[in-house]
Design an enzyme around this catalytic site. Structure first.
Site, PDB file in Angstrom:
ATOM      1  N   TYR A 116      12.616 -70.795  49.442  1.00 16.96           N
ATOM      2  CA  TYR A 116      12.139 -72.036  48.838  1.00 16.96           C
ATOM      3  C   TYR A 116      12.405 -72.051  47.343  1.00 16.96           C
ATOM      4  CZ  TYR A 116       8.204 -69.424  46.899  1.00 16.96           C
ATOM      5  OH  TYR A 116       7.436 -68.530  46.196  1.00 16.96           O
ATOM      6  N   ASP A 168       8.652 -71.631  40.690  1.00 17.33           N
ATOM      7  CA  ASP A 168       8.800 -70.432  41.507  1.00 17.33           C
ATOM      8  C   ASP A 168       9.987 -70.603  42.449  1.00 17.33           C
ATOM      9  OD1 ASP A 168       8.270 -67.915  42.481  1.00 17.33           O
ATOM     10  OD2 ASP A 168       6.694 -68.551  43.847  1.00 17.33           O
ATOM     11  N   TYR A 216      -2.850 -76.404  44.731  1.00 10.80           N
ATOM     12  CA  TYR A 216      -3.644 -75.486  43.916  1.00 10.80           C
ATOM     13  C   TYR A 216      -4.785 -76.183  43.171  1.00 10.80           C
ATOM     14  CZ  TYR A 216      -0.252 -71.900  44.993  1.00 10.80           C
ATOM     15  OH  TYR A 216       0.535 -70.996  45.666  1.00 10.80           O
TER      16      TYR A 216
END
Length: 561
Positions: free
Chosen positions: A274, A285, A330
């Site tokens: 990913y 990320d 998150y």
């Protein structure tokens, strides 16, 4: 001489003549801005600074000394006539030197002790702000992305950066200086009214200038510190993020394989790559940067809720984009580093493989000879070719590249359990595809540098040769009747015991003459050593007649005679 005297007299009279009285204001534009978006009209409200002096330069008043602008309506008789007239047509940041005759100022009466009667007044004026009670929010979009699939609606939650200035360009606030976005709901009163209105209809990446009158900003009193009362506000805004508390994830399928025999479900273990970005494209990320997949269970809470949902129903080899609102990501806190609070997350994922802990070996036979009578079983010695790959087609190994077969004894632990299972029941010439889950392959750790951890393996195999093995538990069998005096035959020197050399020579002779058979696929010396050790019960390096027993005489099983 007479002519010269006349000229001097005329010159003296001209220099000492009284000044010609002003009939109207005199305007000198001392500074004009490059751009004039709006000019003062009658009925407008203005904020300006000024110095007031008499013609001799003596100061009688100054807004600068008071520490605040002069705020007033133009054309509503709230100013002296001359100033009312002088301000019309001015632009923000324009500076004018205005001379006002007494009749358009304080006239013959003057103004207390400050302005004597019949005074000409000079004003050095700097205009800072203009607005009108009829003004609404003004929006100027100076950048809009090509793809604008969603725009801000009432009750949406947004993250944006801004520079806030007064109309004259004075900066009063900036999210950039705090190095964090401003995060808020839109249209429900969490913002000043002008911003609530001005943000509507924006899409992520769009840049706008939002100008609002004080009635839609901080009103008559300002904010008490950096924003003065009655000030127009200008916000230069870039929208970074947008979601609604009612949002669920969105899934965009970027590439789906033509064939998809199986889709992921709750409880599956999945390996995927990913790239994770924010809505403005900022990468936070990537599994690619670590050069390894992200491996996890689906639907078990091992990943954020949005990803748990977004990974369901995928095929091996599929590429999809999953957009996750913060309440499924998150949350308000973010991660504290790369992911800010209340951030919408976008994951571009590529599915490498998945399996379920309940999976067994998947066997697909794609060729079987017409004559297929002898089938492989536990204990058989088989020779086969294989191509080994991952589920995404990555080649791991191939016997063809070595030019020789891979040879094993089935059921002896010489290959991974899944291969052992997949090789059974085959005949010579048969070809199969085996799909082996990691718990029947190389497990969570894999093989360093060769097989990734938790990888599903695909083997294309072809059975080349097959030698029948011995019954389970036997390493040697007799092909003919056993002599009744077997111990004596082994004890060649008749010293009452059989040493390792005698034992080795005897067994090898039985195999060579066809009277006996060793288990195929094992090293002969090791088999015979094992057989000898099992008979040498006191481990003194020799077998006595009392120690020697055949298989059917044993109470404890050994892989022996």
């Amino acid at each position: 001489l007479m002519i010269l005297l006349q000229a001097l007299l005329i010159s003296f009279v001209a220099c000492n003549a009284p000044p010609v009285p002003l009939d109207d204001i005199v305007i000198e534009k001392t500074s004009i801005p490059e751009e004039c978006v709006r000019a003062v009209q009658s009925g407008d409200f203005v904020r300006y600074h000024y110095h007031g002096t008499f013609p001799d330069g003596k100061k009688f008043d100054s807004s600068y000394d008071k520490g605040s602008t002069y705020n007033v309506y133009v054309g509503k008789r709230q100013l002296i006539e001359g100033m009312d007239k002088a301000l019309v047509g001015m632009c923000v940041n324009e500076r004018r030197l205005v001379k006002i005759p007494p009749k358009m100022a304080y006239g013959k009466d003057g103004y207390g002790d400050t302005i004597p009667p019949n005074s000409i007044l000079h004003f050095d004026v700097l205009l800072l702000d203009i607005w009108n009670p009829e003004d609404k929010v003004q929006i100027k979009t100076y950048y809009k992305p090509e793809n604008c699939g969603r725009t801000i609606e009432v009750s949406d939650f947004v993250r944006y950066h801004y520079n806030g200035t007064l109309l004259d360009g004075t900066l009063f606030d900036s999210s950039y200086t705090r190095m964090r976005t401003y995060d808020t709901y839109v249209g429900i009163g969490w913002l000043i009214a002008g911003m609530d209105q001005g943000m509507l209809g924006m899409c992520v990446g769009e840049k706008r200038i939002i100008t609002m009158p004080p009635s839609l900003g901080y009103g008559e009193n300002g904010d008490g510190s950096d924003i003065p009362g009655q000030a127009s506000l200008v916000f230069d805004v870039v929208l970074l993020d947008l979601h609604n508390p009612k949002d669920s994830i969105t899934v965009e399928k970027l590439d789906v394989p033509e064939t998809c025999p199986r889709k992921s479900k709750v409880g599956d273990f999945i390996r995927y790559h990913y790239n994770g970005t924010l809505m403005d494209g900022t990468l936070f990320d990537s599994s690619y940067s670590r050069n390894r997949t992200y491996d996890t269970y689906i639907g078990k809470g091992y990943v954020i809720a949005g990803m748990d949902e977004g990974l369901l129903g995928v095929c091996v080899g599929e590429k999809r984009r999953v957009t996750i609102p913060p309440h499924l990501g998150y949350g308000e806190e973010g991660t504290g580093t790369e992911i800010p609070g209340s951030a919408v997350l976008i994951f571009d994922i590529y599915i490498i493989d998945f399996h379920n802990p309940s999976d067994t070996v998947e066997i697909k036979t794609f060729f079987k000879p017409s004559k297929c009578d002898v089938l492989s079983k536990k204990g058989d010695f088989v020779k086969y070719h294989y191509n080994a790959s991952l589920m995404d087609g990555t080649l791991l190994d191939s016997t063809h590249s070595y030019g020789k077969t891979y040879n094993v004894v089935l059921g002896s632990g010489q290959v991974v359990l899944g291969m052992d299972m997949g090789l059974k029941g085959m005949c010579i010439g048969e070809k199969r595809t085996l799909v082996i889950p990691p718990h029947l392959g190389y497990g969570e750790r894999g093989v360093e540098g060769e097989v990734p951890g938790s990888a599903v393996l695909v083997f294309d195999i072809e059975m080349i040769d097959l030698e029948e093995g011995l019954p389970d538990g036997y390493m040697f069998i007799w092909n003919s009747d056993v002599t009744p005096d077997l111990f004596t035959e082994m004890d060649k020197n008749l010293d009452g015991h059989v040493d390792p050399v005698e034992f080795l020579n005897y067994i090898n002779h039985q195999v060579a003459t066809g009277k006996g058979k060793l288990a195929p696929g094992f090293e002969v010396g090791k088999i015979i050593d094992n057989m000898f050790s099992n008979q040498d019960r006191n481990s003194d390096g020799k077998i006595t007649a009392d120690e020697f027993k055949l298989k059917d005489e044993e109470t404890k099983q050994h892989d022996e005679l």
